[in-house]
Design an enzyme around this catalytic site. Structure first.
Site, PDB file in Angstrom:
ATOM      1  N   LYS A   1       7.303  15.112  26.988  1.00  0.00           N
ATOM      2  CA  LYS A   1       6.897  15.687  28.237  1.00  0.00           C
ATOM      3  C   LYS A   1       5.402  15.918  28.319  1.00  0.00           C
ATOM      4  CE  LYS A   1      10.096  19.051  27.582  1.00  0.00           C
ATOM      5  NZ  LYS A   1      10.818  20.328  27.732  1.00  0.00           N
ATOM      6  N   GLY A   2       4.750  15.909  27.170  1.00  0.00           N
ATOM      7  CA  GLY A   2       3.338  16.286  27.110  1.00  0.00           C
ATOM      8  C   GLY A   2       2.424  15.533  28.060  1.00  0.00           C
TER       9      GLY A   2
ATOM     10  N   ASP B   1      -0.401  11.983  25.673  1.00  0.00           N
ATOM     11  CA  ASP B   1      -1.288  13.147  25.746  1.00  0.00           C
ATOM     12  C   ASP B   1      -2.239  13.186  24.560  1.00  0.00           C
ATOM     13  OD1 ASP B   1       0.786  13.649  23.978  1.00  0.00           O
ATOM     14  OD2 ASP B   1       1.304  15.614  24.786  1.00  0.00           O
TER      15      ASP B   1
ATOM     16  N   ASP C   1      -2.209  12.207  17.286  1.00  0.00           N
ATOM     17  CA  ASP C   1      -2.446  13.178  16.221  1.00  0.00           C
ATOM     18  C   ASP C   1      -2.205  12.509  14.865  1.00  0.00           C
ATOM     19  OD1 ASP C   1      -3.006  15.910  15.408  1.00  0.00           O
ATOM     20  OD2 ASP C   1      -0.865  16.192  15.097  1.00  0.00           O
TER      21      ASP C   1
ATOM     22  N   LYS D   1      -7.186  12.894  17.823  1.00  0.00           N
ATOM     23  CA  LYS D   1      -7.582  13.772  16.714  1.00  0.00           C
ATOM     24  C   LYS D   1      -7.576  12.943  15.437  1.00  0.00           C
ATOM     25  CE  LYS D   1      -4.926  17.700  17.366  1.00  0.00           C
ATOM     26  NZ  LYS D   1      -4.116  18.807  16.818  1.00  0.00           N
TER      27      LYS D   1
ATOM     28  N   VAL E   1      -4.380  22.387  20.199  1.00  0.00           N
ATOM     29  CA  VAL E   1      -4.766  22.694  21.581  1.00  0.00           C
ATOM     30  C   VAL E   1      -3.543  22.791  22.495  1.00  0.00           C
ATOM     31  CG1 VAL E   1      -7.099  21.747  21.435  1.00  0.00           C
ATOM     32  CG2 VAL E   1      -5.200  20.214  22.002  1.00  0.00           C
TER      33      VAL E   1
ATOM     34  N   ASP F   1       1.917  21.769  24.959  1.00  0.00           N
ATOM     35  CA  ASP F   1       2.619  23.059  24.856  1.00  0.00           C
ATOM     36  C   ASP F   1       2.483  23.710  23.494  1.00  0.00           C
ATOM     37  OD1 ASP F   1       4.318  21.100  23.508  1.00  0.00           O
ATOM     38  OD2 ASP F   1       5.784  22.723  23.407  1.00  0.00           O
TER      39      ASP F   1
ATOM     40  N   ARG G   1       1.916  24.521  29.239  1.00  0.00           N
ATOM     41  CA  ARG G   1       1.728  23.167  29.773  1.00  0.00           C
ATOM     42  C   ARG G   1       1.042  23.194  31.139  1.00  0.00           C
ATOM     43  NH1 ARG G   1       4.848  19.502  26.683  1.00  0.00           N
ATOM     44  NH2 ARG G   1       6.828  20.279  25.908  1.00  0.00           N
TER      45      ARG G   1
HETATM   46  P1  5GP Z   1       1.766  12.731  16.296  1.00  0.00           P
HETATM   47  O1  5GP Z   1       3.094  12.061  16.215  1.00  0.00           O
HETATM   48  O2  5GP Z   1       0.602  11.833  16.577  1.00  0.00           O
HETATM   49  O3  5GP Z   1       1.518  13.617  15.111  1.00  0.00           O
HETATM   50  O4  5GP Z   1       1.867  13.811  17.419  1.00  0.00           O
HETATM   51  C1  5GP Z   1       1.978  13.502  18.695  1.00  0.00           C
HETATM   52  C2  5GP Z   1       2.672  14.624  19.429  1.00  0.00           C
HETATM   53  O5  5GP Z   1       2.547  15.883  18.760  1.00  0.00           O
HETATM   54  C3  5GP Z   1       1.979  14.807  20.747  1.00  0.00           C
HETATM   55  O6  5GP Z   1       2.541  13.976  21.714  1.00  0.00           O
HETATM   56  C4  5GP Z   1       2.162  16.290  21.004  1.00  0.00           C
HETATM   57  O7  5GP Z   1       3.400  16.497  21.624  1.00  0.00           O
HETATM   58  C5  5GP Z   1       2.185  16.912  19.631  1.00  0.00           C
HETATM   59  N1  5GP Z   1       0.848  17.430  19.243  1.00  0.00           N
HETATM   60  C6  5GP Z   1      -0.024  16.899  18.359  1.00  0.00           C
HETATM   61  N2  5GP Z   1      -1.157  17.613  18.290  1.00  0.00           N
HETATM   62  C7  5GP Z   1      -1.010  18.625  19.162  1.00  0.00           C
HETATM   63  C8  5GP Z   1      -1.863  19.700  19.590  1.00  0.00           C
HETATM   64  O8  5GP Z   1      -2.997  19.911  19.149  1.00  0.00           O
HETATM   65  N3  5GP Z   1      -1.340  20.531  20.524  1.00  0.00           N
HETATM   66  C9  5GP Z   1      -0.091  20.377  21.053  1.00  0.00           C
HETATM   67  N4  5GP Z   1       0.287  21.259  21.959  1.00  0.00           N
HETATM   68  N5  5GP Z   1       0.726  19.365  20.696  1.00  0.00           N
HETATM   69  C10 5GP Z   1       0.273  18.505  19.769  1.00  0.00           C
HETATM   70 MG    MG Z   2       3.417  13.737  23.504  1.00  0.00          MG
END
Ligand code: 5GP
Ligand code: MG
Length: 179
Positions: A42-43, A98, A101, A129, A153, A159, A165
């Site tokens: 949903k982000g 969004d 990470d 990031k 963040v 969220d 959100r």
């Molecule tokens: P990844 O799979 O790249 O680790 O993470 C992606 C998902 O983790 C993003 O779509 C988001 O939902 C969540 N996420 C990663 N970093 C952050 C952050 O700094 N803040 C928030 N609210 N969600 C994050």
């Molecule tokens: Mg996401």
């Protein structure tokens, strides 16, 4: 400002101005390509709604939902909760996310969509990031709104336990707000 936010990292104006710039680039890139723009729920919803209106060429909107993240830490495992509803074989596809990470989610989504044999598959993420990237993730985003430091963040779709959100900016939470 919300009482649980310690600092605004990106203001509404900064976000909107960057989206307008990216809109020009994406509209040029996807001219005559009739792309399918896929948002990862949903982000992405807030970013998606603003970004899609700056893409001025014909395109189709699709969404998928995955599940991977709990609280502030990534669990590492990803499942499809809701898949896209159209056939993307031979289509030009743009993923909107969004935040990039650890790379778990996007690596999964990218592989999942590649298996459907699109003509092209690119990634546009509002936030990146890079410091958090898991070793071994070689995937890169084609379009990045903002590269940010290693801070958790919230806001503008992002969220903490499903809250924040709806903030119109991206901010850093006060440490005491986590408890
Ligand atoms: P990844 O799979 O790249 O680790 O993470 C992606 C998902 O983790 C993003 O779509 C988001 O939902 C969540 N996420 C990663 N970093 C952050 C952050 O700094 N803040 C928030 N609210 N969600 C994050
Ligand atoms: Mg996401």
């Amino acid at each position: 400002m919300d009482k649980n936010i310690q600092e605004v990292m990106l203001t509404e104006a900064q976000i909107q101005s960057r989206i307008a710039e990216m809109g020009e680039i994406l509209s040029e890139e996807y001219r005559d390509k009739n792309p399918v723009v896929i948002g990862v729920l949903k982000g992405v919803v807030v970013f998606y709604a603003d970004m899609i209106r700056k893409i001025t060429v014909p395109c189709q909107m699709e969404f998928m939902q995955i599940s991977s993240y709990e609280g502030t830490e990534s669990s590492g495992s990803v499942v499809v909760k809701q898949d896209i509803a159209v056939d993307i074989k031979g289509r030009h596809v743009l993923i909107l996310e969004d935040i990039f990470d650890t790379g778990n989610s996007l690596s999964f989504v990218h592989a999942h969509l590649m298996a459907k044999e699109p003509a092209s598959l690119k990634i546009c993420t509002l936030l990146d990031k890079p410091e958090r990237r898991k070793p071994g993730v070689t995937l890169q985003a084609d379009y990045v709104g903002f590269t940010i430091p290693n801070e958790f963040v919230v806001g503008y779709g992002l969220d903490y336990n499903e809250y924040y959100r709806n903030l119109p900016y991206i901010g850093i939470m006060k440490p005491e707000a986590y408890t």
